[in-house]
Write a protein that holds these residues in place. Structure first.
Motif, short mmCIF file in Angstrom:
data_model
loop_
_atom_site.label_atom_id
_atom_site.label_comp_id
_atom_site.label_asym_id
_atom_site.label_seq_id
_atom_site.Cartn_x
_atom_site.Cartn_y
_atom_site.Cartn_z
N TRP A 188 5.15 2.35 12.34
CA TRP A 188 5.47 3.41 11.39
C TRP A 188 5.12 2.98 9.96
O TRP A 188 5.98 2.65 9.15
CB TRP A 188 6.95 3.77 11.49
CG TRP A 188 7.30 4.50 12.75
CD1 TRP A 188 6.47 4.81 13.78
CD2 TRP A 188 8.58 5.02 13.11
NE1 TRP A 188 7.14 5.47 14.78
CE2 TRP A 188 8.44 5.61 14.40
CE3 TRP A 188 9.82 5.02 12.50
CZ2 TRP A 188 9.51 6.21 15.06
CZ3 TRP A 188 10.89 5.61 13.17
CH2 TRP A 188 10.73 6.20 14.42
N GLY A 189 3.85 3.01 9.67
CA GLY A 189 3.38 2.67 8.34
C GLY A 189 3.00 3.90 7.55
O GLY A 189 3.47 5.02 7.81
N LEU A 190 2.12 3.71 6.58
CA LEU A 190 1.73 4.81 5.69
C LEU A 190 1.00 5.92 6.43
O LEU A 190 1.18 7.10 6.13
CB LEU A 190 0.88 4.27 4.54
CG LEU A 190 0.51 5.25 3.43
CD1 LEU A 190 1.75 5.88 2.81
CD2 LEU A 190 -0.32 4.53 2.36
N ASP A 217 2.05 -1.43 3.84
CA ASP A 217 1.00 -0.47 3.53
C ASP A 217 1.09 0.06 2.10
O ASP A 217 0.07 0.20 1.40
CB ASP A 217 1.05 0.71 4.51
CG ASP A 217 0.55 0.33 5.90
OD1 ASP A 217 0.05 -0.79 6.06
OD2 ASP A 217 0.67 1.17 6.81
N LEU A 218 2.30 0.38 1.65
CA LEU A 218 2.45 0.88 0.29
C LEU A 218 2.09 -0.19 -0.73
O LEU A 218 1.51 0.10 -1.79
CB LEU A 218 3.87 1.39 0.07
CG LEU A 218 4.20 2.74 0.72
CD1 LEU A 218 5.70 3.01 0.68
CD2 LEU A 218 3.44 3.87 0.03
N SER A 219 2.42 -1.43 -0.43
CA SER A 219 2.03 -2.53 -1.32
C SER A 219 0.51 -2.66 -1.38
O SER A 219 -0.07 -2.83 -2.46
CB SER A 219 2.63 -3.85 -0.83
OG SER A 219 4.04 -3.79 -0.79
N ALA A 220 -0.13 -2.54 -0.23
CA ALA A 220 -1.59 -2.66 -0.17
C ALA A 220 -2.30 -1.48 -0.81
O ALA A 220 -3.45 -1.61 -1.26
CB ALA A 220 -2.03 -2.80 1.28
N ALA A 221 -1.62 -0.33 -0.86
CA ALA A 221 -2.23 0.88 -1.44
C ALA A 221 -2.19 0.89 -2.96
O ALA A 221 -2.81 1.75 -3.59
CB ALA A 221 -1.51 2.12 -0.90
N ASP A 222 -1.49 -0.05 -3.58
CA ASP A 222 -1.26 0.00 -5.02
C ASP A 222 -2.53 0.03 -5.87
O ASP A 222 -2.56 0.74 -6.88
CB ASP A 222 -0.38 -1.18 -5.45
CG ASP A 222 0.12 -1.01 -6.87
OD1 ASP A 222 1.02 -0.17 -7.08
OD2 ASP A 222 -0.40 -1.69 -7.77
#
Length: 420
Positions: free
Chosen positions: A134-136, A328-333
């Motif tokens: 359950w990621g982005l 995922d949210l960290s990587a999307a920054d």
């Protein structure tokens, strides 16, 4: 004063007619309804606030560990002032994991006895291995169902969020859905104290996830680190449970000595005896666990904190936050297509083509970096217009819970312009 059961029932009724509270909308009733969007094994629930016949819908996503109930105060204010806009507060699918059986009643002593003694269904990684996925991508697939439902009948849809919910909204706008950018069916974006591209740098959070770190994170998740441990106080769900109990005690007997305080984990325990209201003041004003979870009493009353925390359907906090979503949210920054986003399967392929108006508000949490990041997004896209506002004296939660909320002075006109 209302008794606890009546107070909680009035706040959580579905549907319900409630006063908006704002001076200009003091006599305008606001309708609320909480229900699922779509079915399936993991339904997504939405708190709808405002007129169902409104021609515009503002879809709001809460931040990390936040749930739809954390957006209720703001949603009521907006819907009360904007009869042409309905507000939808989204509950991510993981809210379905919480065991709310005893919290649906009105007796805080009975609930405390059950939950503090561990007599409830606690979800462990071994019993819910599917949460590892359950990621982005999952969150945005669910959010797309909500956005499509909001847009039925030709209604305009504005997408926004608070904290990492703002990050999620931008990711949705830039996401590639089978060749179609997410922003194509949006009328605007609303960022409340969050975003991308170092939006949180002012509070010390800078995200630079390398491919190697991403692989290590995936390996940890595969090995059983399914839930984010950031707020773990004994068990993953402990913090959320304690907030509900604290809110209910404060509603039931605000001035009575707190029997909950001495049972709290050390990081939350006040230094001495307190009343039920005093316990919330200790947690949210005097000694918050983290800066994100605090209020300034000049904006947000302890009574509002209690009323927000006491409701569980929808609640203010998630019990279980997926670690994959954190990764995922960290990587999307960086808000660009990178080696890390490709490794994680994040389809952030359309950030430069976003072409809808944007609103950004920042509190004192980030010391200016939230709006600076929003300006960067505007400069590197096709966004035609943007509005920026902020209040350094406000906390991260004040932006959602304030009774006197300066953000409304600029957010309401922004949304009103989009209505037309």
């Amino acid at each position: 004063m209302l008794g606890l059961a009546a107070a909680v029932g009035a706040a959580a009724a579905t549907p319900a007619l409630l006063s908006a509270g704002a001076a200009e909308a003091a006599h305008r009733p606001v309708r609320e309804q909480y229900g699922s969007v779509g079915g399936g094994q993991h339904p997504v629930h939405v708190l709808r606030v405002g007129a169902p016949a409104a021609r515009q819908v503002l879809v709001l996503v809460a931040g990390q560990f936040g749930a739809a109930g954390s957006l209720r105060v703001l949603a009521r204010e907006l819907a009360g002032r904007l009869p042409g806009t309905q507000v939808w507060a989204v509950d991510r699918r993981e809210t379905n994991l919480a065991d709310l059986s005893e919290l649906r009643g009105g007796d805080p002593d009975r609930a405390a006895d059950r939950y503090l003694n561990g007599r409830y269904r606690s979800v462990r990684p071994a019993s819910a291995p599917y949460v590892a996925e359950w990621g982005l991508a999952t969150a945005l697939c669910d959010l797309r169902r909500v956005v499509r439902a909001a847009g039925t009948g030709g209604r305009r849809v504005v997408l926004g969020g608070h904290s990492w919910g703002a990050t999620t909204a931008l990711a949705y706008a830039a996401w590639d859905f089978a060749g179609q950018p997410g922003h194509r069916h949006l009328a605007g974006l609303v960022l409340i104290d969050g975003g991308v591209h170092d939006a949180f740098a002012g509070e010390g959070d800078v995200y630079r996830v390398t491919p190697e770190q991403a692989r290590a994170g995936l390996a940890d998740i595969a090995a059983g680190a399914v839930f984010d441990p950031s707020l773990t106080l004994g068990r993953t769900e402990t913090y959320a449970i304690l907030q509900v109990l604290a809110g209910r005690y404060a509603l039931a007997a605000p001035d009575a000595p707190s029997t909950l305080a001495e049972r709290l984990p050390v990081p939350l325990r006040p230094p001495g005896p307190v009343s039920n209201t005093g316990l919330l003041r200790s947690e949210y004003v005097d000694a918050p666990l983290v800066p994100d979870l605090s209020v300034n009493p000049a904006y947000t009353s302890i009574e509002t904190v209690a009323g927000t925390l006491a409701v569980v359907r929808p609640g203010a906090f998630e019990w279980y936050w997926p670690q994959r979503l954190t990764l995922d949210l960290s990587a999307a920054d960086p808000f660009a297509r990178t080696a890390t986003t490709e490794l994680l399967g994040l389809r952030l392929w359309h950030p430069t083509t976003i072409d809808v108006p944007l609103y950004s508000f920042q509190s004192g949490l980030t010391h200016g970096t939230a709006n600076a990041a929003a300006r960067w997004v505007v400069a590197h896209s096709r966004i035609p217009s943007a509005s920026y506002d902020g209040d350094e004296a406000m906390t991260h939660l004040d932006a959602l819970w304030a009774g006197r909320n300066p953000m409304l002075d600029t957010l309401v006109p922004f949304l009103r312009r989009l209505e037309h």
